[in-house]
Design a protein around this motif. Structure first.
Motif, PDB file in Angstrom:
ATOM      1  N   VAL A  74       0.843  -1.206   0.000  1.00 40.25           N
ATOM      2  CA  VAL A  74       0.000   0.000   0.000  1.00 40.25           C
ATOM      3  C   VAL A  74       0.872   1.248   0.000  1.00 40.25           C
ATOM      4  O   VAL A  74       0.670   2.176  -0.794  1.00 40.25           O
ATOM      5  N   GLY A  75       1.865   1.265   0.880  1.00 41.13           N
ATOM      6  CA  GLY A  75       2.753   2.417   0.952  1.00 41.13           C
ATOM      7  C   GLY A  75       3.567   2.607  -0.316  1.00 41.13           C
ATOM      8  O   GLY A  75       3.767   3.736  -0.781  1.00 41.13           O
ATOM      9  N   SER A  76       4.038   1.498  -0.903  1.00 40.25           N
ATOM     10  CA  SER A  76       4.829   1.586  -2.132  1.00 40.25           C
ATOM     11  C   SER A  76       4.003   2.167  -3.277  1.00 40.25           C
ATOM     12  O   SER A  76       4.489   2.995  -4.053  1.00 40.25           O
ATOM     13  N   ASN A  77       2.744   1.727  -3.388  1.00 40.50           N
ATOM     14  CA  ASN A  77       1.905   2.233  -4.469  1.00 40.50           C
ATOM     15  C   ASN A  77       1.562   3.705  -4.283  1.00 40.50           C
ATOM     16  O   ASN A  77       1.500   4.461  -5.256  1.00 40.50           O
ATOM     17  N   ILE A  78       1.343   4.113  -3.033  1.00 40.11           N
ATOM     18  CA  ILE A  78       1.114   5.534  -2.757  1.00 40.11           C
ATOM     19  C   ILE A  78       2.370   6.322  -3.109  1.00 40.11           C
ATOM     20  O   ILE A  78       2.320   7.381  -3.743  1.00 40.11           O
ATOM     21  N   PHE A  79       3.509   5.803  -2.697  1.00 40.75           N
ATOM     22  CA  PHE A  79       4.804   6.416  -2.989  1.00 40.75           C
ATOM     23  C   PHE A  79       4.998   6.542  -4.501  1.00 40.75           C
ATOM     24  O   PHE A  79       5.391   7.595  -5.020  1.00 40.75           O
ATOM     25  N   ASN A  80       4.699   5.446  -5.230  1.00 37.45           N
ATOM     26  CA  ASN A  80       4.863   5.442  -6.690  1.00 37.45           C
ATOM     27  C   ASN A  80       3.981   6.487  -7.362  1.00 37.45           C
ATOM     28  O   ASN A  80       4.442   7.275  -8.203  1.00 37.45           O
ATOM     29  N   THR A  81       2.685   6.480  -7.012  1.00 34.75           N
ATOM     30  CA  THR A  81       1.723   7.335  -7.699  1.00 34.75           C
ATOM     31  C   THR A  81       1.900   8.805  -7.375  1.00 34.75           C
ATOM     32  O   THR A  81       1.862   9.658  -8.268  1.00 34.75           O
ATOM     33  N   LEU A  82       2.100   9.111  -6.097  1.00 37.24           N
ATOM     34  CA  LEU A  82       2.168  10.514  -5.694  1.00 37.24           C
ATOM     35  C   LEU A  82       3.568  11.100  -5.816  1.00 37.24           C
ATOM     36  O   LEU A  82       3.765  12.126  -6.477  1.00 37.24           O
ATOM     37  N   VAL A 114      -9.971  -3.057  -5.323  1.00 39.63           N
ATOM     38  CA  VAL A 114     -10.222  -4.473  -5.027  1.00 39.63           C
ATOM     39  C   VAL A 114      -9.485  -4.880  -3.753  1.00 39.63           C
ATOM     40  O   VAL A 114     -10.055  -5.550  -2.872  1.00 39.63           O
ATOM     41  N   LEU A 115      -8.214  -4.470  -3.624  1.00 44.48           N
ATOM     42  CA  LEU A 115      -7.451  -4.791  -2.417  1.00 44.48           C
ATOM     43  C   LEU A 115      -8.100  -4.161  -1.189  1.00 44.48           C
ATOM     44  O   LEU A 115      -8.236  -4.811  -0.145  1.00 44.48           O
ATOM     45  N   ALA A 116      -8.494  -2.887  -1.311  1.00 45.21           N
ATOM     46  CA  ALA A 116      -9.138  -2.204  -0.179  1.00 45.21           C
ATOM     47  C   ALA A 116     -10.407  -2.943   0.239  1.00 45.21           C
ATOM     48  O   ALA A 116     -10.662  -3.145   1.436  1.00 45.21           O
ATOM     49  N   GLY A 123     -10.920  -8.149   6.866  1.00 44.41           N
ATOM     50  CA  GLY A 123      -9.640  -7.982   7.561  1.00 44.41           C
ATOM     51  C   GLY A 123      -8.564  -8.969   7.171  1.00 44.41           C
ATOM     52  O   GLY A 123      -7.585  -9.129   7.903  1.00 44.41           O
ATOM     53  N   ASN A 124      -8.720  -9.645   6.042  1.00 51.83           N
ATOM     54  CA  ASN A 124      -7.663 -10.571   5.642  1.00 51.83           C
ATOM     55  C   ASN A 124      -7.604 -10.720   4.129  1.00 51.83           C
ATOM     56  O   ASN A 124      -8.504 -10.313   3.407  1.00 51.83           O
ATOM     57  N   VAL A 125      -6.486 -11.320   3.672  1.00 53.25           N
ATOM     58  CA  VAL A 125      -6.327 -11.717   2.277  1.00 53.25           C
ATOM     59  C   VAL A 125      -6.263 -13.243   2.290  1.00 53.25           C
ATOM     60  O   VAL A 125      -5.229 -13.827   2.647  1.00 53.25           O
ATOM     61  N   SER A 126      -7.383 -13.891   1.953  1.00 56.62           N
ATOM     62  CA  SER A 126      -7.445 -15.350   1.976  1.00 56.62           C
ATOM     63  C   SER A 126      -6.798 -15.927   0.720  1.00 56.62           C
ATOM     64  O   SER A 126      -6.441 -15.198  -0.205  1.00 56.62           O
ATOM     65  N   ARG A 127      -6.675 -17.257   0.701  1.00 49.12           N
ATOM     66  CA  ARG A 127      -6.119 -17.897  -0.504  1.00 49.12           C
ATOM     67  C   ARG A 127      -7.025 -17.677  -1.716  1.00 49.12           C
ATOM     68  O   ARG A 127      -6.543 -17.525  -2.836  1.00 49.12           O
ATOM     69  N   ALA A 131      -5.880 -15.863  -5.078  1.00 49.28           N
ATOM     70  CA  ALA A 131      -6.015 -16.484  -6.405  1.00 49.28           C
ATOM     71  C   ALA A 131      -6.669 -15.524  -7.391  1.00 49.28           C
ATOM     72  O   ALA A 131      -6.275 -15.449  -8.558  1.00 49.28           O
ATOM     73  N   LEU A 132      -7.674 -14.762  -6.933  1.00 51.82           N
ATOM     74  CA  LEU A 132      -8.314 -13.768  -7.789  1.00 51.82           C
ATOM     75  C   LEU A 132      -7.320 -12.681  -8.205  1.00 51.82           C
ATOM     76  O   LEU A 132      -7.318 -12.240  -9.364  1.00 51.82           O
ATOM     77  N   LEU A 133      -6.482 -12.259  -7.279  1.00 51.01           N
ATOM     78  CA  LEU A 133      -5.477 -11.232  -7.584  1.00 51.01           C
ATOM     79  C   LEU A 133      -4.494 -11.729  -8.641  1.00 51.01           C
ATOM     80  O   LEU A 133      -4.190 -11.019  -9.602  1.00 51.01           O
ATOM     81  N   VAL A 134      -3.996 -12.948  -8.461  1.00 45.88           N
ATOM     82  CA  VAL A 134      -3.036 -13.499  -9.423  1.00 45.88           C
ATOM     83  C   VAL A 134      -3.677 -13.685 -10.794  1.00 45.88           C
ATOM     84  O   VAL A 134      -3.053 -13.401 -11.830  1.00 45.88           O
ATOM     85  N   ALA A 135      -4.935 -14.127 -10.824  1.00 46.18           N
ATOM     86  CA  ALA A 135      -5.642 -14.278 -12.100  1.00 46.18           C
ATOM     87  C   ALA A 135      -5.778 -12.928 -12.802  1.00 46.18           C
ATOM     88  O   ALA A 135      -5.623 -12.823 -14.024  1.00 46.18           O
TER      89      ALA A 135
END
Length: 314
Positions: A74-82, A114-116, A123-127, A131-135
């Protein structure tokens, strides 16, 4: 602590040197392969400059420190974009291709929301989530490579009369310097922060995110200064998409992550910054210097808020 500060300086120097080599190699490779710079930026350069985020997030997930893993992305993407796009645009206004506005930016915005949604709902990122993210990442890569064959996607590139071998060597040497330098920086900065009693979530959102985004910052600013805006913006967008879809997705497949310390404000800045960049890109297909200044100012305000909140909490 003096040794840690020395490591931070050494890491920054290595990253800056590597970015220069990487940019020259990437531009030459784009010309040799007759591909638009944006495609090289979205794929090869983005993969290389996202290596630090992958290492940090995967190790953090395996160690059970999910806040550090997600906070890093999250921090890296904020750093990248802004900050990265902001500083690069202030160095030299960035030209945005129509295909980037229509495809790449919407994917970056969508991945952020989607991540948010995944994290804020339960409160979690399940398997299954992972899998949806990787797809989604695989679909994005297919779209990018398919678009590379479209003759309308071409753009002018600065001539680099390097052989294919020299271009690849420069690319690999630059990537190696970026990864090693950023790892040295992160280790030194994280050690200093831990000694000062800063929480994992804040370390992930600030120091680790900034350190693992050093390759993107150095690469994009150097590319913008050399007039290679396709490499610069492609690097940022490719890294942002890759961070969320591939890095967190891959880490989540290996080890599902329970997230607690990343707040709705952090996700609002993540999604809002992507939307703002998309909006700026519509204005004459350019991110102007004043727009870069606005992005940078928002980043500085967010960092100030984070640091103030960390001090208050301690």
């Amino acid at each position: 602590m003096l040794l840690q500060f020395l490591l931070i300086v050494v890491g920054v120097v290595a990253v800056l040197w590597g970015a220069d080599r990487l940019t020259d190699g990437a531009v030459a490779l784009a010309e040799r392969m007759k591909m638009p710079q944006i495609v090289i930026g979205l794929t090869i350069v983005a993969v290389g400059t996202s290596a630090p985020e992958f290492c940090v997030s995967l190790v953090s997930a395996l160690k059970g420190t999910a806040d550090l893993a997600v906070g890093n992305v999250v921090g890296s993407n904020i750093f990248n974009t802004l900050l990265i796009v902001g500083v690069a645009a202030m160095v030299s206004p960035m030209t945005i291709l129509p295909s980037t506005v229509k495809k790449d930016l919407p994917v970056a915005v969508g991945a952020s929301f989607v991540l948010a949604l995944m994290v804020l709902v339960d409160g979690n990122v399940s398997r299954f989530d992972a899998a949806l993210l990787v797809a989604g990442f695989l679909l994005f890569m297919w779209m990018t490579l398919h678009g590379a064959k479209n003759p309308n996607a071409s753009e002018e590139t600065a001539t680099k009369n390097y052989s294919l071998t020299k271009a690849v060597v420069l690319l690999l040497v630059g990537l190696a310097a970026l990864v090693v330098g950023s790892n040295v920086f992160v280790n030194g900065a994280t050690s200093v922060a831990q000694q000062l009693g800063v929480s994992e979530a804040v370390i992930g959102l600030t120091i680790v995110a900034g350190g693992t985004s050093l390759p993107e910052l150095a690469t994009s600013v150097v590319a913008a200064r050399k007039g290679n805006s396709g490499i610069a913006i492609g690097n940022v967008l490719g890294s942002n998409v890759m961070n969320v879809l591939l890095i967190l997705g891959g880490a989540g497949l290996i080890c599902p992550m329970q997230v607690q310390g990343i707040t709705i404000i952090d996700f609002a800045i993540l999604g809002g910054s992507a939307l703002l960049l998309w909006l700026f890109s519509f204005t004459k297909l350019t991110v102007a210097r004043w727009e870069g200044a606005v992005l940078t100012a928002i980043f500085l305000g967010y960092m100030t808020w984070l640091v103030a909140a960390a001090i208050e909490a301690s």
